[in-house]
Design a protein around this motif. Structure first.
Motif, PDB file in Angstrom:
ATOM      1  N   THR A   1       0.856  -1.133  -0.058  1.00 32.72           N
ATOM      2  CA  THR A   1       0.090   0.011  -0.109  1.00 32.72           C
ATOM      3  C   THR A   1       0.760   1.164  -0.232  1.00 32.72           C
ATOM      4  OG1 THR A   1      -1.673  -1.160   1.140  1.00 32.72           O
ATOM      5  CG2 THR A   1      -1.806   1.131   1.214  1.00 32.72           C
ATOM      6  N   GLU A   2       0.665   2.032  -0.833  1.00 29.54           N
ATOM      7  CA  GLU A   2       1.526   3.304  -0.981  1.00 29.54           C
ATOM      8  C   GLU A   2       1.318   4.166   0.165  1.00 29.54           C
ATOM      9  OE1 GLU A   2       1.202   5.326  -4.550  1.00 29.54           O
ATOM     10  OE2 GLU A   2       1.775   4.042  -5.811  1.00 29.54           O
ATOM     11  N   GLY A   3       2.341   4.712   0.668  1.00 30.29           N
ATOM     12  CA  GLY A   3       2.149   5.667   1.920  1.00 30.29           C
ATOM     13  C   GLY A   3       1.957   5.147   3.124  1.00 30.29           C
ATOM     14  N   LEU A   4       2.153   3.737   3.267  1.00 36.71           N
ATOM     15  CA  LEU A   4       1.804   2.929   4.425  1.00 36.71           C
ATOM     16  C   LEU A   4       2.897   3.608   5.670  1.00 36.71           C
ATOM     17  CD1 LEU A   4       0.215   0.529   5.450  1.00 36.71           C
ATOM     18  CD2 LEU A   4       2.437  -1.048   5.037  1.00 36.71           C
ATOM     19  N   LEU A   5       1.815   3.769   6.830  1.00 33.42           N
ATOM     20  CA  LEU A   5       2.398   4.440   7.947  1.00 33.42           C
ATOM     21  C   LEU A   5       2.715   5.892   7.722  1.00 33.42           C
ATOM     22  CD1 LEU A   5       5.337   2.152   8.938  1.00 33.42           C
ATOM     23  CD2 LEU A   5       3.220   2.243  10.066  1.00 33.42           C
ATOM     24  N   ARG A   6       2.673   6.433   6.709  1.00 39.83           N
ATOM     25  CA  ARG A   6       2.727   7.965   6.260  1.00 39.83           C
ATOM     26  C   ARG A   6       1.342   8.477   6.124  1.00 39.83           C
ATOM     27  NH1 ARG A   6       2.349  11.392   2.112  1.00 39.83           N
ATOM     28  NH2 ARG A   6       3.321  13.429   2.635  1.00 39.83           N
ATOM     29  N   ILE A   7       0.438   7.999   5.339  1.00 42.39           N
ATOM     30  CA  ILE A   7      -0.785   8.474   5.180  1.00 42.39           C
ATOM     31  C   ILE A   7      -1.435   7.928   6.390  1.00 42.39           C
ATOM     32  CG2 ILE A   7      -2.722   8.543   3.709  1.00 42.39           C
ATOM     33  CD1 ILE A   7      -0.790   8.089   1.140  1.00 42.39           C
TER      34      ILE A   7
ATOM     35  N   ARG B   1       9.576  -3.531   0.967  1.00 37.87           N
ATOM     36  CA  ARG B   1       8.823  -3.377  -0.226  1.00 37.87           C
ATOM     37  C   ARG B   1       8.554  -1.722  -0.727  1.00 37.87           C
ATOM     38  NH1 ARG B   1       4.709  -7.314   0.099  1.00 37.87           N
ATOM     39  NH2 ARG B   1       5.375  -9.369   0.851  1.00 37.87           N
ATOM     40  N   GLN B   2       9.685  -1.024  -0.468  1.00 40.20           N
ATOM     41  CA  GLN B   2       9.736   0.366  -0.804  1.00 40.20           C
ATOM     42  C   GLN B   2       9.461   0.611  -2.242  1.00 40.20           C
ATOM     43  OE1 GLN B   2      13.756   2.196  -0.830  1.00 40.20           O
ATOM     44  NE2 GLN B   2      14.036   0.352   0.634  1.00 40.20           N
ATOM     45  N   ALA B   3       9.563  -0.519  -3.167  1.00 36.98           N
ATOM     46  CA  ALA B   3       9.521  -0.091  -4.706  1.00 36.98           C
ATOM     47  C   ALA B   3       7.858  -0.381  -5.026  1.00 36.98           C
ATOM     48  CB  ALA B   3      10.099  -1.574  -5.417  1.00 36.98           C
ATOM     49  N   GLN B   4       7.039  -0.819  -3.935  1.00 37.76           N
ATOM     50  CA  GLN B   4       5.712  -0.739  -4.348  1.00 37.76           C
ATOM     51  C   GLN B   4       4.923   0.276  -3.308  1.00 37.76           C
ATOM     52  OE1 GLN B   4       7.286  -3.862  -3.560  1.00 37.76           O
ATOM     53  NE2 GLN B   4       7.453  -4.258  -5.849  1.00 37.76           N
TER      54      GLN B   4
ATOM     55  N   THR C   1      10.843   4.472   2.178  1.00 38.05           N
ATOM     56  CA  THR C   1      12.140   4.259   2.274  1.00 38.05           C
ATOM     57  C   THR C   1      12.540   4.104   3.905  1.00 38.05           C
ATOM     58  OG1 THR C   1      12.890   6.522   2.110  1.00 38.05           O
ATOM     59  CG2 THR C   1      12.698   5.336   0.066  1.00 38.05           C
ATOM     60  N   LEU C   2      13.656   3.794   4.095  1.00 41.45           N
ATOM     61  CA  LEU C   2      14.152   3.812   5.498  1.00 41.45           C
ATOM     62  C   LEU C   2      14.080   5.270   6.373  1.00 41.45           C
ATOM     63  CD1 LEU C   2      15.688   2.549   8.002  1.00 41.45           C
ATOM     64  CD2 LEU C   2      17.791   2.880   6.769  1.00 41.45           C
ATOM     65  N   ASN C   3      14.265   6.113   5.186  1.00 36.93           N
ATOM     66  CA  ASN C   3      14.106   7.381   5.861  1.00 36.93           C
ATOM     67  C   ASN C   3      12.639   7.931   6.049  1.00 36.93           C
ATOM     68  OD1 ASN C   3      17.039   7.975   5.683  1.00 36.93           O
ATOM     69  ND2 ASN C   3      16.868   9.375   3.953  1.00 36.93           N
ATOM     70  N   ASN C   4      11.769   7.607   5.100  1.00 31.79           N
ATOM     71  CA  ASN C   4      10.426   7.980   5.236  1.00 31.79           C
ATOM     72  C   ASN C   4       9.942   7.153   6.657  1.00 31.79           C
ATOM     73  OD1 ASN C   4      10.424   7.249   1.817  1.00 31.79           O
ATOM     74  ND2 ASN C   4       9.490   9.215   2.649  1.00 31.79           N
ATOM     75  N   VAL C   5       9.999   5.892   6.805  1.00 35.00           N
ATOM     76  CA  VAL C   5       9.682   5.185   7.925  1.00 35.00           C
ATOM     77  C   VAL C   5      10.021   5.984   9.171  1.00 35.00           C
ATOM     78  CG1 VAL C   5       9.493   3.027   8.932  1.00 35.00           C
ATOM     79  CG2 VAL C   5       9.196   3.150   6.694  1.00 35.00           C
ATOM     80  N   SER C   6      11.290   5.985   9.116  1.00 37.50           N
ATOM     81  CA  SER C   6      11.966   6.674  10.505  1.00 37.50           C
ATOM     82  C   SER C   6      11.315   8.285  10.677  1.00 37.50           C
ATOM     83  CB  SER C   6      13.579   6.805  10.123  1.00 37.50           C
ATOM     84  OG  SER C   6      14.150   5.722   9.811  1.00 37.50           O
TER      85      SER C   6
END
Length: 678
Positions: A380-386, A487-490, A494-499
């Protein structure tokens, strides 16, 4: 809320991170740049804008950002090409902060814990220790109460244990203890009649040097470490290219050598920034130890008590060597829910879960949320972020509270972004932070250490200091985060995004933001994101027990056993025991001819002799055992060869352990095959 975000971005611009412009569009959004205008795909999206018709929670959409224009990339792809966590990536951090505030999970207005938790008083979350209180608590936690309170009358065993314990400390560790004893003596001299003199405690010069048993090893490791050290540059220090992780030599000793070396060369203290992109984080390789790597959970509880005392002193010595004071706070009891799922203390939650499922180590609700996200897809795109829709998340939370344990909650209807929002809510709604009030400032201070390697050393020690429940829960989380990143390609995470997204959920707790200034929070943002990034990236290193700590535990056990053996009553007892079991001499004789005896009392094959060779590993012993007893009812991965007795109480061996080398280190040990719960 937009004004608060604009304030943070304005401060960030002044610190060299952002350039902020007001967007005059109807959305009243914000543009974040890094010194130049950004293309439309790089513009930050409006966050938590409180228009009368678009109040958070009333929108049917699951995210708080406008839909990207045709041909543009979603905002959460920004980190893929950036150079640093300190640049444009951090706007996602502040968006997450605003999302937390909008969902009622922040501290804005001093409200309680929203719809799921009991009322918690902000000022009761942490307490600044009084003068001398932190030193006293530190020494007590290290098991050295007798050094500052001679009114206590510990029994002889405790006195001997303290003497043995102190004799195993390195110079940096001994200096850390001495510094706190001196400080406490100075503060409490007038209230004490017979304060022990610190010069009596650390009288002999050898107290500040490596202990006699390990002196040759430590000197050899120091020499090897210095030879392999990357050459110092006259203008800046950087360990980004170093790949070896040496856990045989004390971390604080390595830091001391590093400090002394840099002082001799008069190196300018202007290290290269350590916030590098995902692909530039160094790959640390653990130096192979033939006696086997020890993971958290491999040791007995008795040995882990000794480990924790040593780790506390080592962590303090490391920060002392680098001139950093984490200023720890002490947690006090807060009003919290005594049952339920959200806003419940971890210990309480585990207790109610274990009554339903014995052996549970991580809250069932957290396990179920993670498994649901993975079952429904990590793509799912933007998982944890959205974020999920606030009203829907609130409703789902209430349904979980009433129907989770009854098994009637409709999991199939739970959307991915809502599940991720619930996972984050669970973390930040804990009455005390997952990283604990006691050590939270130490985690934050890690980013101040001068090299990446020293930062990881500190994180390794802090993970070991966490309460078992917190540590296990953190482990499950970082493993999940890594699977998301895989699964960052999907999912574009990325590591930065999640952190960046998870940092405010892990480091901000009720009332915390009201106690820091805007600039302090700005400086904390990148630091905490960097800490989360390293916890995820280096988890395989951080959840291990350093070799030098285990060596100190072995030495303590050896010296304590030698003292016991000198007592007449113990010798008589050993003679009686000798009737039923082989003597140590007999065991040594068996090993001297190249054999060990492996016991398996749980299975049909009770005992077998195994010849020691240079290449024999623990995995080979298990293979031989299974070939001789094919009726074993458990899987191979659930079997472990244990080292029991001698200079350790009990240790589950890594399958790569070389048995001959370990036998030489602990010849009095017994070798037992048992089942183990991973």
């Amino acid at each position: 809320m937009v004004s608060r975000l604009a304030y943070y971005l304005h401060l960030s611009r002044r610190m060299g991170h952002y350039s902020v412009q007001q967007n005059n569009t109807s959305e009243h959004g914000l543009k974040a740049t890094s010194g130049a205008a950004q293309p439309p795909s790089q513009q930050a999206s409006p966050v938590c804008t409180r228009h009368p018709k678009t109040h958070p929670g009333s929108s049917p959409r699951s995210d708080a950002s406008p839909r990207p224009r045709p041909g543009s990339h979603p905002a959460y792809q920004r980190c893929n090409s950036q150079d640093s966590l300190g640049e444009l990536a951090m706007d996602d951090y502040w968006k997450e902060v605003e999302n937390i505030s909008c969902s009622g999970g922040g501290d804005g207005g001093g409200t309680g814990r929203g719809e799921s938790g009991g009322e918690v008083q902000e000022d009761d979350q942490q307490k600044v220790p009084e003068e001398g209180e932190s030193e006293e608590a530190w020494l007590a936690e290290a098991g050295l109460t007798g050094l500052f309170d001679d009114s206590l009358t510990p029994d002889q065993d405790q006195e001997e244990d303290s003497a043995v314990f102190l004799s195993t400390l390195t110079r940096a560790q001994a200096a850390a203890v001495e510094r706190r004893v001196v400080s406490l003596q100075t503060l409490k001299r007038r209230n004490r009649q017979h304060a022990p003199d610190v010069r009596d405690i650390f009288r002999a010069p050898e107290m500040h040097a490596p202990t006699k048993i390990d002196e040759a090893t430590i000197l050899e490791e120091k020499s090897e470490n210095q030879e392999k050290e990357v050459a110092f540059n006259a203008t800046h220090i950087s360990e980004e290219t170093e790949t070896e992780w040496n856990d045989k030599l004390s971390f604080s000793e390595q830091a001391l050598d590093y400090k002394e070396h840099s002082q001799r060369l008069k190196v300018v203290s202007s290290p290269k920034p350590l916030h590098s992109p995902d692909d530039k984080l160094p790959n640390f390789k653990l130096i192979q130890d033939k006696t086997g790597q020890t993971r958290i959970g491999d040791l007995s509880s008795l040995d882990m008590k000794k480990v924790r005392r040593l780790v506390l002193i080592e962590m303090t010595a490391l920060f002392d060597t680098c001139g950093i004071d984490p200023k720890s706070h002490k947690a006090v009891k807060v009003k919290a829910k005594e049952s339920g799922l959200f806003g419940v203390p971890l210990a309480t939650l585990l207790d109610q879960d274990q009554r339903r499922l014995p052996g549970t180590r991580v809250p069932l609700i957290l396990q179920r949320l993670i498994s649901h996200i993975e079952e429904e897809g990590l793509n799912t795109e933007g998982l944890l972020r959205i974020p999920g829709a606030a009203t829907r998340v609130k409703s789902v939370c209430q349904d979980l509270e009433s129907g989770f344990y009854e098994g009637v909650f409709p999991w199939k209807q739970l959307k991915q972004h809502d599940a991720a929002s619930l996972l984050k809510k669970f973390i930040r709604d804990l009455p005390h932070p997952l990283l604990t009030v006691k050590y939270l400032n130490a985690f934050i201070a890690v980013d101040k250490l001068p090299t990446r390697k020293q930062q990881l050393h500190a994180l390794n020690l802090l993970v070991l200091l966490l309460p078992e429940t917190n540590r296990d829960t953190l482990k499950v989380l970082v493993e999940f985060f890594q699977r998301v990143i895989d699964r960052q390609a999907q999912n574009k995470m990325t590591l930065n995004n999640v952190s960046v997204v998870m940092a405010p959920n892990m480091f901000m707790f009720k009332g915390y933001r009201s106690k820091v200034t805007g600039q302090q929070e700005i400086s904390m943002a990148t630091s905490t994101a960097n800490i989360v990034r390293q916890l995820i990236r280096y988890q395989r290193l951080l959840w291990t027990i350093p070799k030098f700590i285990l060596t100190q535990v072995r030495q303590q056990n050896t010296e304590n056993q030698q003292k016991l053996n000198r007592e007449g009553a113990v010798r008589k007892l050993l003679k009686k025991i000798a009737i039923d079991r082989p003597t140590e001499k007999a065991v040594n004789e068996e090993g001297s001819v190249g054999f060990i005896r492996v016991q398996a009392p749980q299975f049909n094959k009770v005992s077998m002799a195994v010849q020691l060779t240079e290449e024999l590993q623990a995995a080979d012993v298990l293979t031989r055992f299974l070939s001789q007893d094919r009726s074993v009812p458990v899987k191979r991965e659930n079997l472990c060869l244990y080292e029991i007795g001698g200079n350790l109480k009990e240790r589950c061996l890594n399958e790569a352990t070389y048995m001959k080398d370990l036998f030489q280190l602990n010849p009095a040990a017994e070798w037992v095959i048992k089942t183990v719960q991973r």
